[in-house]
Design a protein around this motif. Structure first.
Motif, short mmCIF file in Angstrom:
data_model
loop_
_atom_site.label_atom_id
_atom_site.label_comp_id
_atom_site.label_asym_id
_atom_site.label_seq_id
_atom_site.Cartn_x
_atom_site.Cartn_y
_atom_site.Cartn_z
N THR A 201 37.08 -0.22 -16.34
CA THR A 201 36.53 1.02 -15.67
C THR A 201 35.39 1.65 -16.72
OG1 THR A 201 38.49 1.90 -15.03
CG2 THR A 201 37.02 3.49 -15.43
N ARG A 202 35.42 1.51 -18.15
CA ARG A 202 34.16 2.10 -18.86
C ARG A 202 33.03 1.07 -18.67
NH1 ARG A 202 32.24 1.13 -24.01
NH2 ARG A 202 33.56 -0.70 -24.38
N ARG A 204 32.04 -0.50 -16.04
CA ARG A 204 31.55 -0.09 -14.63
C ARG A 204 30.43 0.94 -14.96
NH1 ARG A 204 33.11 -2.98 -10.67
NH2 ARG A 204 35.44 -3.80 -10.52
N ARG A 205 30.67 2.24 -15.86
CA ARG A 205 30.09 3.41 -16.11
C ARG A 205 29.05 3.03 -17.13
NH1 ARG A 205 35.15 6.68 -17.05
NH2 ARG A 205 35.88 7.09 -14.96
N GLN A 206 29.37 2.16 -18.22
CA GLN A 206 28.25 1.92 -19.10
C GLN A 206 28.26 0.28 -19.39
OE1 GLN A 206 30.35 4.00 -22.62
NE2 GLN A 206 29.51 5.88 -21.91
N THR A 213 30.97 -6.95 -18.91
CA THR A 213 29.99 -6.54 -17.93
C THR A 213 29.52 -7.54 -17.18
OG1 THR A 213 29.25 -4.85 -19.67
CG2 THR A 213 27.65 -5.43 -17.84
#
Length: 446
Positions: A201-202, A204-206, A213
């Motif tokens: 989840t992180r 996807r945001r960062q 990634t």
């Protein structure tokens, strides 16, 4: 009256692990390059222990499949639900169990994601992590190297490779360690899933320059379940062989006086010593597994039936070739071993594993003068694992040294209080490989 020799290699028996080479050689003389094995009581298969045969079969993607849904015993309902082989051999949606175009799609995602990282920066992470771990015990003058170093170093580096936040990396490392050791497995597995899901989840945001990634953004468009299964595969399976390699190499350096002296005197490099260990004590012994797509007749008149598991006996094949070269040429060959596989399924992360092992060993030898084995060599014991060559423990002693002052020493208290950090003791299961226990529980959703 003595019992006749077992007609197959019982991979689950402690007696086999006490001297696997003797058993393999006896069966090689009787059966040839492919020997019958028993994975657990009533679960049979084969192990290919000949170097040339292993290479040939691994490259024959038409005759052999990696998709364990072909496994005859499983397919026909002959395996118990609690079979210890299921965790390592049941199908998962990752590159290890894929064939053909699906394998190419998944492998491309893995190799591209691994290639996006900076090798030099990762080497520095390995060196710093090694020092951090050593700082935790260097003043004591003694340590249990397997638990306090060999198992932890690969986790720290690989977690960094996947771009985990520092505290999440610690939680993930401790949870995975507990799963490998079968300590509070349900709680540890839940912790692993929480951390992995949070990191997905992180990321996807960062997004960052890391493997997580890379998997998320790859044009292969992996589903979240595929990403999770690749995290478990590379982080989990990547740690176990690398940890075993570090421990096996250190055992040999401390018990083989000639090799130890050559390394200490810079006559043999750490890199060459590690290659020697990969020939003589490969960390993976009978894994991965292939499944024939049709019956295969053997030269001795036997036949491997379609769907019967064929274990890849890397350790036996490597050792046999190394001995032949040593007898004929005076030294074993260097980097042609099969410790990381061969053919389309050759391990894509072998350079990272070798780098971690080399860095870990070099740092140990530099930091700890007077390094020696903490028990007589004959007291060392091998884990009972049908897939791995691994010690149960590796006590060492050395001249006490001050910390390196490069950072905070590794402390188990950094981990989440929800996950056990206890060392294996009487409460931990003995006998069967903790790796097999972990994956078996994971497959059953526990």
């Amino acid at each position: 009256m003595t019992s006749p020799p077992c007609p197959y290699a019982a991979l689950y028996e402690p007696e086999f692990h006490a001297d696997p080479q003797t058993v393999n050689e006896r069966l090689r003389k009787e059966y040839g390059p492919v020997i019958p094995v028993e994975l657990e009581p009533g679960v049979r298969g084969w192990s290919v222990i000949d170097y040339a045969t292993l290479i040939s079969w691994c490259r024959d993607t038409r005759t052999f499949s990696r998709d364990s849904r072909r496994w005859r015993d499983w397919r026909e309902g002959r395996l118990a639900d609690d079979s210890g082989t299921l965790g390592m051999m049941m199908h998962r949606p990752n590159v290890l169990f894929a064939d053909g175009a699906e394998h190419q799609r998944l492998r491309r995602a893995v190799t591209d994601s691994l290639a996006a990282t900076d090798p030099q920066a990762l080497t520095e992470v390995a060196r710093a992590s090694a020092n951090q771990l050593i700082d935790a015990f260097c003043e004591r003058g003694e340590a249990e190297l397997l638990e306090e170093y060999a198992r932890l170093l690969p986790f720290l580096v690989i977690n960094h490779l996947f771009g985990f936040e520092e505290e999440n990396a610690r939680r993930f490392a401790v949870a995975m360690r507990d799963l490998f050791d079968g300590i509070h497995a349900e709680r540890a597995n839940a912790e692993l899933e929480r951390v992995a899901s949070a990191e997905i989840t992180r990321k996807r945001r960062q997004p960052g320059k890391d493997v997580t990634t890379g998997l998320l953004e790859h044009r292969a468009e992996l589903a979240d379940e595929e990403i999770l299964q690749h995290l478990v595969l590379i982080v989990g399976a990547g740690n176990e062989p690398t940890a075993n390699l570090i421990a096996n190499a250190m055992r040999i350096l401390l018990t083989d006086r000639d090799l130890g002296d050559d390394v200490a005197g810079s006559r043999t490099s750490i890199e060459d010593a590690v290659d020697r260990v990969l020939w003589s004590d490969s960390p993976l012994t009978n894994y991965p597994v292939m499944y024939p797509t049709s019956d295969i007749p053997l030269a001795n008149g036997q036949e491997i039936k379609e769907g019967e598991p064929v274990m890849l006996g890397y350790a036996a094949a490597n050792r046999n070739v190394a001995q032949e070269y040593a007898e004929s040429m005076g030294s074993a060959p260097n980097r042609a071993h099969l410790a990381f596989g061969v053919g389309p399924h050759r391990c894509p992360a072998q350079d990272t594993a070798i780098m971690i092992a080399n860095t870990g060993l070099r740092t140990l030898l530099r930091r700890l003068p007077g390094l020696r084995l903490g028990v007589p060599p004959e007291e060392l014991e091998w884990r009972v694992s049908i897939f791995a060559r691994s010690l149960t423990r590796l006590p060492i002693t050395f001249d006490p040294q001050p910390p390196s002052a490069e950072g905070t020493p590794w402390k188990q208290s950094h981990s989440s209080p929800e996950t056990s950090t206890a060392s294996p003791d009487a409460s931990a299961p003995s006998g069967r490989s903790s790796l097999s226990n972990f994956l078996a529980r994971l497959m059953r959703g526990r």
